[in-house]
Design an enzyme around this catalytic site. Sequence first.
Site, mmCIF file in Angstrom:
data_model
loop_
_atom_site.group_PDB
_atom_site.id
_atom_site.type_symbol
_atom_site.label_atom_id
_atom_site.label_comp_id
_atom_site.label_asym_id
_atom_site.label_seq_id
_atom_site.Cartn_x
_atom_site.Cartn_y
_atom_site.Cartn_z
ATOM 1 N N LYS A 1 40.634 30.090 42.447
ATOM 2 C CA LYS A 1 41.676 30.823 43.163
ATOM 3 C C LYS A 1 42.720 29.858 43.747
ATOM 4 C CE LYS A 1 38.529 34.506 44.694
ATOM 5 N NZ LYS A 1 38.733 35.584 43.750
ATOM 6 N N CYS B 1 35.719 44.950 45.089
ATOM 7 C CA CYS B 1 34.406 44.471 45.544
ATOM 8 C C CYS B 1 34.225 44.693 47.049
ATOM 9 C CB CYS B 1 34.182 43.002 45.201
ATOM 10 S SG CYS B 1 33.982 42.755 43.442
ATOM 11 N N GLN C 1 40.007 33.466 50.119
ATOM 12 C CA GLN C 1 41.387 33.951 50.030
ATOM 13 C C GLN C 1 42.340 33.224 50.972
ATOM 14 O OE1 GLN C 1 42.300 35.658 47.658
ATOM 15 N NE2 GLN C 1 40.507 36.805 46.967
ATOM 16 N N HIS D 1 33.784 41.052 51.440
ATOM 17 C CA HIS D 1 33.640 41.159 49.992
ATOM 18 C C HIS D 1 32.134 41.294 49.730
ATOM 19 C CE1 HIS D 1 33.574 39.649 45.825
ATOM 20 N NE2 HIS D 1 34.872 39.852 45.767
#
Lengths: 407, 138
Positions: A225, A364, A202, A122
Amino acid sequence: MQINDKIVKKIKKDFPIFENNPGLIYLDNAATSQKPLQVIDSITSFYKKENANIHRGFYKLSENATKRYEDSRLIIEKFINAEHGEVIFTKNTTESINLLSYCITPLIKEGRNEILLTEMEHHSNLVPWQEFAKRHNFKIKFIKIKEDFNLDYDDANKEIGEKTALISMVHVSNSLGIVNDVKKLVEIGKRSGAITIVDAAQSVSHMKIDVKEIGCDFLAFSGHKMLAPFGIGVLYGKKELLEKMIPFNFGGDMIKSVSYENATYNDLPMKFEAGTQNIAGVIGLAEAIKYLEYIGMENIKRWEKELLVYSVNKIRNIKGIKLYLSNVDLNSSIFSFNLNNAHPHDVVTLLDEDGIAIRGGHHCCMPLMNKLGISGTCRISFSFYNNFEDIDKLINSLNKINQIFNR
Amino acid sequence: MEEKVDFNLNETAKDMYKEYILELYRNPNNFGKLKKPTFEHKEYNPLCGDEIEISILIENECVKDINFRGKGCVLSIAAASLITDKIKGMNIKDVLILNKDDLLNILQIPITITRLKCILLPLEAIKICLRKNGKSSS
């Protein structure tokens, strides 16, 4: 508790966003997760009943706030199996990595001037290192990805060497959902004496993260997240390394004593937490972790895998679909695709008409998209509150959109 | 206190993706590259990673012909089709003062705020092309 379709219906009731947006099918969890009532309530309750600044307030309200803040830190440390003092609060993953890029120099061994990243980073784990490289005259190298989108571990072995100062890698790719073997990469890094950093943005709410098991020196993630509010993130670092580093921000709370001329810095973790912190955010993050643990990380991983396999099997049958999937395993909660003749932004806008929220674009990851020869992808990212019905509706809508572009 | 948001009230996508707009995407006007252009320019949209290439033929300070090519979403391709139609025969000075409202008038569809960039890219590329080359030739 095993998650199934029936249980998901119950779980969804904990997330007020769904009651307030009837028909919403939320498949953009990699951008941010929705927040359960338990987290929202913990934040409002703090502001309504317990609000005070922490540390050095020698009255009950402040002492309670300090205790809530530090108790929350213990919950977060335990969640990733860190030692006490190894969890530092930041704004988000990006800030955690920026912190490292500014404070890590005392850890870099003499004669080492290379940074090793992967081709699927990213921008948040790429641009800070580009700037670092400019400031310190370092070189950045990249571990290649193979045709099947997995990392080339042989290439990692080739690229790493006695010049490698640090290796920083994404755990789960936010654009393609590839799950990297970070344990293996950390081992490769350690063997050559490099500092090892993992971007867990993530992965942390989708699988059990154990920093000791991974063995990394640093690990970064964001609260928002993983069911927590915006504006709270974590940098994990090994104590002996954090101790050697220079502070990121200077000011209140990060000091032991200050004269007009000089200051001595506080112990960990306060050394890295200058100024008033996001106290309610920390409390919200601890509450989010309690919620995740109540559902169970193994449970979450298993259910999200079921969702992924189910959707991939269905989506494959759509004419003109291109999937960017690893052949090795379908272990993550993210996957990317493109519909022939359709731009991702159009697909997203048209899905939105059916109440389906996904993300389209470069995610991104512009260098990776360039490498794949595309301007972007459509990305589906699950959470444990998604179910098969969500996927069926997605497939229906995609078939409709396909008729517009490929008839 | 709490107001419920009706999620199905979203008419904008339907309004944006009108059949004539989709037709312009499938068969765009002025798509390609002029053989002997006076000016050429490539513009990149960092938001979506799309690229548009403009070639313009100028005669007597007017746009005699214009072509575009590149990848893009429905809205950007439709906007490029219509704006290139519009400026054929126009004086350079008049092209340079075209703005967002002119584009919305030509397109005749409502544009959501996040997609505004998509329709602006072709016009921006044309203006940059004219300004850049106008300077170097004078």
